[in-house]
Design a protein around this motif. Structure first.
Motif, mmCIF file in Angstrom:
data_model
loop_
_atom_site.group_PDB
_atom_site.id
_atom_site.type_symbol
_atom_site.label_atom_id
_atom_site.label_comp_id
_atom_site.label_asym_id
_atom_site.label_seq_id
_atom_site.Cartn_x
_atom_site.Cartn_y
_atom_site.Cartn_z
ATOM 1 N N CYS A 20 13.644 -0.064 -10.582
ATOM 2 C CA CYS A 20 12.448 0.655 -10.121
ATOM 3 C C CYS A 20 12.701 1.324 -8.783
ATOM 4 C CB CYS A 20 11.273 -0.314 -10.006
ATOM 5 S SG CYS A 20 9.750 0.455 -9.423
ATOM 6 N N ASP A 21 12.384 2.615 -8.687
ATOM 7 C CA ASP A 21 12.389 3.339 -7.429
ATOM 8 C C ASP A 21 10.947 3.382 -6.926
ATOM 9 O OD1 ASP A 21 12.518 5.066 -5.294
ATOM 10 O OD2 ASP A 21 13.666 6.621 -6.323
ATOM 11 N N GLU A 22 10.599 2.520 -5.976
ATOM 12 C CA GLU A 22 9.209 2.393 -5.526
ATOM 13 C C GLU A 22 8.768 3.557 -4.645
ATOM 14 O OE1 GLU A 22 8.905 -1.473 -3.710
ATOM 15 O OE2 GLU A 22 8.386 -2.408 -5.635
ATOM 16 N N ARG A 23 9.669 4.459 -4.307
ATOM 17 C CA ARG A 23 9.251 5.676 -3.594
ATOM 18 C C ARG A 23 8.557 6.641 -4.550
ATOM 19 N NH1 ARG A 23 14.876 7.693 -1.580
ATOM 20 N NH2 ARG A 23 15.212 7.173 -3.796
ATOM 21 N N THR A 24 9.020 6.667 -5.809
ATOM 22 C CA THR A 24 8.474 7.594 -6.799
ATOM 23 C C THR A 24 7.694 6.885 -7.898
ATOM 24 O OG1 THR A 24 10.472 7.485 -8.160
ATOM 25 C CG2 THR A 24 10.420 9.143 -6.409
ATOM 26 N N GLY A 25 7.885 5.565 -8.040
ATOM 27 C CA GLY A 25 7.250 4.844 -9.122
ATOM 28 C C GLY A 25 7.894 5.094 -10.469
ATOM 29 N N ASP A 26 9.140 5.554 -10.473
ATOM 30 C CA ASP A 26 9.835 5.878 -11.714
ATOM 31 C C ASP A 26 10.984 4.903 -11.948
ATOM 32 O OD1 ASP A 26 10.298 7.172 -14.050
ATOM 33 O OD2 ASP A 26 11.115 9.006 -13.178
ATOM 34 N N CYS A 27 11.255 4.639 -13.229
ATOM 35 C CA CYS A 27 12.358 3.757 -13.602
ATOM 36 C C CYS A 27 13.647 4.559 -13.762
ATOM 37 C CB CYS A 27 12.046 3.050 -14.924
ATOM 38 S SG CYS A 27 10.634 1.932 -14.884
ATOM 39 N N VAL A 28 14.733 3.979 -13.342
ATOM 40 C CA VAL A 28 16.062 4.504 -13.646
ATOM 41 C C VAL A 28 16.612 3.621 -14.758
ATOM 42 C CG1 VAL A 28 18.354 5.027 -12.758
ATOM 43 C CG2 VAL A 28 16.355 5.270 -11.259
ATOM 44 N N CYS A 29 16.654 4.158 -15.981
ATOM 45 C CA CYS A 29 16.957 3.347 -17.155
ATOM 46 C C CYS A 29 18.442 3.000 -17.222
ATOM 47 C CB CYS A 29 16.552 4.084 -18.429
ATOM 48 S SG CYS A 29 14.785 4.404 -18.545
ATOM 49 N N ASP A 30 18.699 1.807 -17.732
ATOM 50 C CA ASP A 30 20.075 1.414 -18.011
ATOM 51 C C ASP A 30 20.635 2.292 -19.121
ATOM 52 O OD1 ASP A 30 19.710 -0.590 -16.164
ATOM 53 O OD2 ASP A 30 19.292 -2.146 -17.667
ATOM 54 N N GLN A 31 21.964 2.383 -19.181
ATOM 55 C CA GLN A 31 22.594 3.169 -20.229
ATOM 56 C C GLN A 31 22.226 2.591 -21.595
ATOM 57 O OE1 GLN A 31 26.798 3.561 -19.800
ATOM 58 N NE2 GLN A 31 27.056 4.886 -21.582
ATOM 59 N N GLY A 32 21.848 3.501 -22.510
ATOM 60 C CA GLY A 32 21.456 3.066 -23.841
ATOM 61 C C GLY A 32 19.976 2.855 -24.018
ATOM 62 N N PRO A 56 0.797 -1.232 0.000
ATOM 63 C CA PRO A 56 0.000 0.000 0.000
ATOM 64 C C PRO A 56 0.828 1.280 0.000
ATOM 65 C CG PRO A 56 -0.901 -1.598 1.554
ATOM 66 C CD PRO A 56 0.404 -2.156 1.093
ATOM 67 N N ASP A 57 2.034 1.245 0.605
ATOM 68 C CA ASP A 57 2.851 2.452 0.693
ATOM 69 C C ASP A 57 3.884 2.540 -0.421
ATOM 70 O OD1 ASP A 57 4.262 0.283 1.595
ATOM 71 O OD2 ASP A 57 5.318 1.374 3.184
ATOM 72 N N LYS A 58 3.783 1.683 -1.439
ATOM 73 C CA LYS A 58 4.728 1.699 -2.548
ATOM 74 C C LYS A 58 4.021 2.152 -3.828
ATOM 75 C CE LYS A 58 7.992 -0.154 0.026
ATOM 76 N NZ LYS A 58 9.182 0.620 0.467
ATOM 77 N N ILE A 59 4.830 2.652 -4.779
ATOM 78 C CA ILE A 59 4.316 3.035 -6.091
ATOM 79 C C ILE A 59 4.990 2.146 -7.125
ATOM 80 C CG2 ILE A 59 3.997 4.891 -7.760
ATOM 81 C CD1 ILE A 59 4.329 6.893 -5.516
ATOM 82 N N LEU A 60 4.205 1.379 -7.825
ATOM 83 C CA LEU A 60 4.750 0.432 -8.791
ATOM 84 C C LEU A 60 5.249 1.147 -10.040
ATOM 85 C CD1 LEU A 60 2.011 -2.341 -8.524
ATOM 86 C CD2 LEU A 60 4.349 -2.483 -7.667
ATOM 87 N N CYS A 61 6.360 0.672 -10.588
ATOM 88 C CA CYS A 61 6.865 1.184 -11.854
ATOM 89 C C CYS A 61 6.082 0.563 -13.013
ATOM 90 C CB CYS A 61 8.353 0.880 -12.006
ATOM 91 S SG CYS A 61 9.411 1.904 -10.935
ATOM 92 N N LEU A 62 6.195 1.196 -14.167
ATOM 93 C CA LEU A 62 5.404 0.788 -15.318
ATOM 94 C C LEU A 62 6.120 -0.264 -16.141
ATOM 95 C CD1 LEU A 62 4.206 4.326 -16.466
ATOM 96 C CD2 LEU A 62 3.104 2.747 -14.879
ATOM 97 N N PHE A 63 5.384 -1.312 -16.492
ATOM 98 C CA PHE A 63 5.844 -2.354 -17.411
ATOM 99 C C PHE A 63 7.199 -2.929 -16.982
ATOM 100 C CE2 PHE A 63 2.955 0.436 -19.637
ATOM 101 C CZ PHE A 63 2.099 -0.455 -20.249
ATOM 102 N N ASP A 64 7.423 -2.967 -15.668
ATOM 103 C CA ASP A 64 8.655 -3.545 -15.108
ATOM 104 C C ASP A 64 9.894 -2.937 -15.746
ATOM 105 O OD1 ASP A 64 7.221 -5.287 -13.410
ATOM 106 O OD2 ASP A 64 6.955 -6.707 -15.058
ATOM 107 N N CYS A 65 9.771 -1.648 -16.123
ATOM 108 C CA CYS A 65 10.887 -0.919 -16.759
ATOM 109 C C CYS A 65 11.375 -1.635 -18.019
ATOM 110 C CB CYS A 65 12.046 -0.711 -15.783
ATOM 111 S SG CYS A 65 11.594 0.174 -14.268
#
Length: 667
Positions: free
Chosen positions: A383-395, A368-377
């Motif tokens: 995945c940063d579950e605090r913001t629900g944003d992906c940190v993309c690999d280089q490229g 409940p206190d997490k934010i899921l990232c989209l399409f498993d990045c």
């Protein structure tokens, strides 16, 4: 205050505001620096579905950032709040003994149990300004079954008067049929009121009407007996088992499991499919729809809690992704309590779709206190579950700025002197990176783009140090992207079919990064302020990208044949082509055969977006005669094979048996 006008199915049409000429010219030169301010929606607060969004005038102040709540529209609450306001303003109805009881209900039409009643219908309509009232009666309780319901949302309403004012219910828009309403009292009035205007495509739903019947449910019976084994009847109300929904449990749904992917291989134009998911615990969730079908299909994600959603009545939708960028990735995120049921609806929206849709649906649960990232990045990031944003690999990179990243696009390295052939779907990117650190002093880089799909609307942009991005929630236009360089003339004048970006030695030498990123984006639409209309894309764009380094002079625009398409002369001092008389555009690639007075030419235009040009020489003798130039165009429509359903193609052929067919003459 947000103002404007809605287009088909709740999509608003673009308001017009002038360009800020203090920051940029109307037509930036080839590969000019981008400095205009983008259009912005009202991004500081959630918007209800029936309000339009308009950008403010461009200023030099800091842009406000759209908040995440714009992704989710709480229509089940906000829409009926508006309907309550309509009722309070005189569109509603009081109890039979009150002063504001509708005059039409003083002498209502008495409807017998089991008899069909209503206004208009699925294959008809009702008149502007229609008002009508019906009285239904039972021994204690009655149940109304609407087998069809679609009125102009918030404008044309049906008020159910069930006892006192507290028992009123206002219906409007599109409802999933059958829609079932059970009364609290024995006598019920239904008051229909339409405003005096036909709003057509400016309404979230259409002016069709409703069809209903009713029965005495005083014994606790349910509509259609809950379709037999599909649900349990509890004092007149159906509780549907998994795989079924609707007021009588007759609507098929797909049971969705946590983390399971459901493949939908064919959803016809205008068709719906529903999935249901009952929460086993309190949780956060994300619903993901990935479009894998033809470019001219449009699966639209619409979600309701504890009830089936429709186009005008729902809890949440990925409306921005559908309207702004025609993305292949649609999602809704939220939270739910244990026991709640989420109904996931996907519509192949006939307002845009021309072919059957193909896509996948997935529901995933989180704490409940997490934010899921989209399409498993997409397996290309963390995945940063605090913001629900992906940190993309280089490229790898996602599509849109100010929206959670998806890491769905690979960044390909550009090599000098090489042709890159690819295709890009509507709403998607192709990204390229060029390392300029090894270029000799004084050298320049020319990047040429050639589309082979006239019905597409591509855009080539470049950015130093990072990939270009589309801004989230902004009206489609040339200035709604984050970039440094583009070819505004190529995009505006020839629909992006030919574009060039020149990096001169000054651009390459300046700045902290020597990495230049190029993006090819296929827009679904673009607002052309010069033509005062919206240009639209119809297809996946097939294209060629060519790079070339020059060590002296200013290179002219070129084609695969060479500078100026070998149909003109290049001035290497200015980088401009002097085209032959029968050639047009900067690279002389457009043919313009001569058309003499009295001469006729026959030709064929391949499809949407294609164009043909002709030239007429005006000599001094013609000018002195003071005659007018009159050009007459005779248009014929030729039957062509349609992509998609063969049955649909045969229906079109049957409707047009004689080809070619004369359509019109334009002078």
């Amino acid at each position: 205050v947000c103002c404007g006008a809605f287009g088909p199915r709740g999509n608003f049409r673009t308001p017009r505001l002038p360009l800020d000429r203090s920051t940029a010219s109307r037509r930036p030169p080839l590969a000019s620096h981008q400095s205009r301010r983008p259009r912005k929606t009202c991004g500081d607060r959630p918007q209800t579905h029936f309000l339009s969004l308009q950008r403010p005038k461009r200023t030099q102040t800091r842009r406000s950032k759209p908040i995440a709540t714009m992704k989710t529209h709480r229509l089940a609450v906000s829409a009926f709040a508006a309907l309550a306001a309509v009722a309070a303003a005189g569109g509603g109805a009081g109890s039979p003994g009150s002063d504001d009881f509708p005059s039409a209900c003083r002498k209502p039409e008495i409807v017998k149990s089991g008899k069909e009643f209503g206004v208009g219908g699925k294959d008809s309509s009702y008149a502007d300004g229609t008002t009508k009232c019906w009285k239904l009666s039972a021994s204690e309780h009655l149940t109304i079954v609407f087998t069809f319901f679609e009125t102009e949302f918030t404008r044309d309403t049906l008020t159910i008067i069930d006892g006192d004012d507290a028992g009123r219910k206002v219906l409007s828009g599109e409802l999933v049929a059958p829609h079932v309403v059970r009364s609290e009292t024995r006598d019920v009035y239904l008051y229909f009121q339409a405003d005096g205007t036909f709003h057509g495509k400016d309404s979230a739903s259409q002016q069709l009407g409703f069809v209903a019947t009713y029965f005495d449910s005083s014994d606790g019976s349910c509509a259609n007996d809950c379709s037999g084994f599909r649900g349990d009847c509890d004092d007149g109300v159906c509780n549907c088992i998994p795989d079924y929904g609707g007021g009588d449990c007759s609507v098929d749904t797909v049971t969705l499991g946590d983390g399971d992917t459901v493949d939908i291989n064919r959803l016809p134009v205008g068709g719906w499919i529903y999935g249901s998911f009952t929460f086993p615990r309190d949780a956060s969730y994300v619903v993901e729809v990935r479009d894998t079908g033809p470019a001219d299909s449009e699966p639209r994600l619409i979600v309701g809690k504890n009830d089936l959603p429709s186009r005008s009545v729902y809890d949440s939708t990925d409306w921005f992704a559908s309207f702004y960028d025609f993305s292949d990735y649609h999602y809704v995120r939220g939270s739910a309590k244990q026991g709640e049921t989420l109904y996931v609806g996907v519509l192949n929206d006939e307002a845009r779709a021309k072919s059957a849709a193909k896509f996948t649906i997935k529901v995933e649960l989180g704490e409940p206190d997490k934010i899921l990232c989209l399409f498993d990045c997409n397996g290309q990031g963390s995945c940063d579950e605090r913001t629900g944003d992906c940190v993309c690999d280089q490229g790898y990179a996602g599509a849109v700025a100010d929206r959670p990243d998806t890491c769905q696009f690979e960044i390909e390295d550009l090599d000098e002197g090489k042709d890159y052939e690819s295709s890009v779907r509507i709403g998607n990117w192709d990204f390229y990176r060029f390392d300029a650190s090894d270029m000799a002093p004084g050298a320049s880089l020319l990047v040429e783009f050639y589309s082979s799909t006239p019905s597409s609307l591509p855009l080539l942009v470049a950015r130093r140090g990072d990939v270009p991005r589309l801004l989230d929630g902004w009206l489609p236009d040339l200035d709604t992207f984050v970039y440094d360089l583009t070819d505004a003339d190529g995009f505006t004048n020839v629909r992006g079919q030919r574009m060039s970006i020149l990096l001169n030695d000054t651009m390459i030498a300046g700045g902290s990064s020597k990495d230049w990123y190029f993006g090819v984006y296929n827009l679904w639409g673009h607002v052309d302020e010069t033509l005062d209309e919206t240009q639209t894309s119809q297809d996946t764009c097939d294209y060629t990208l060519r790079t070339k380094v020059y060590h002296a002079g200013v290179p002219c625009p070129s084609t695969k044949k060479g500078f100026c398409d070998l149909r003109g002369t290049c001035d290497f001092n200015t980088g401009e082509c002097a085209c032959n008389e029968d050639r047009l555009w900067r690279d002389c690639s457009f043919k313009a055969p001569a058309l003499a007075p009295g001469q006729s030419r026959s030709s064929t235009i391949a499809g949407a977006g294609d164009a043909q040009y002709f030239s007429v020489a005006i000599d001094q003798q013609t000018l002195q005669s003071k005659k007018n130039l009159v050009v007459t165009l005779g248009v014929e429509e030729r039957r062509r094979a349609l992509r998609g359903d063969p049955a649909e193609a045969s229906e079109v052929d049957a409707a047009r048996p004689n080809a070619p067919r004369r359509l019109a003459d334009a002078t």
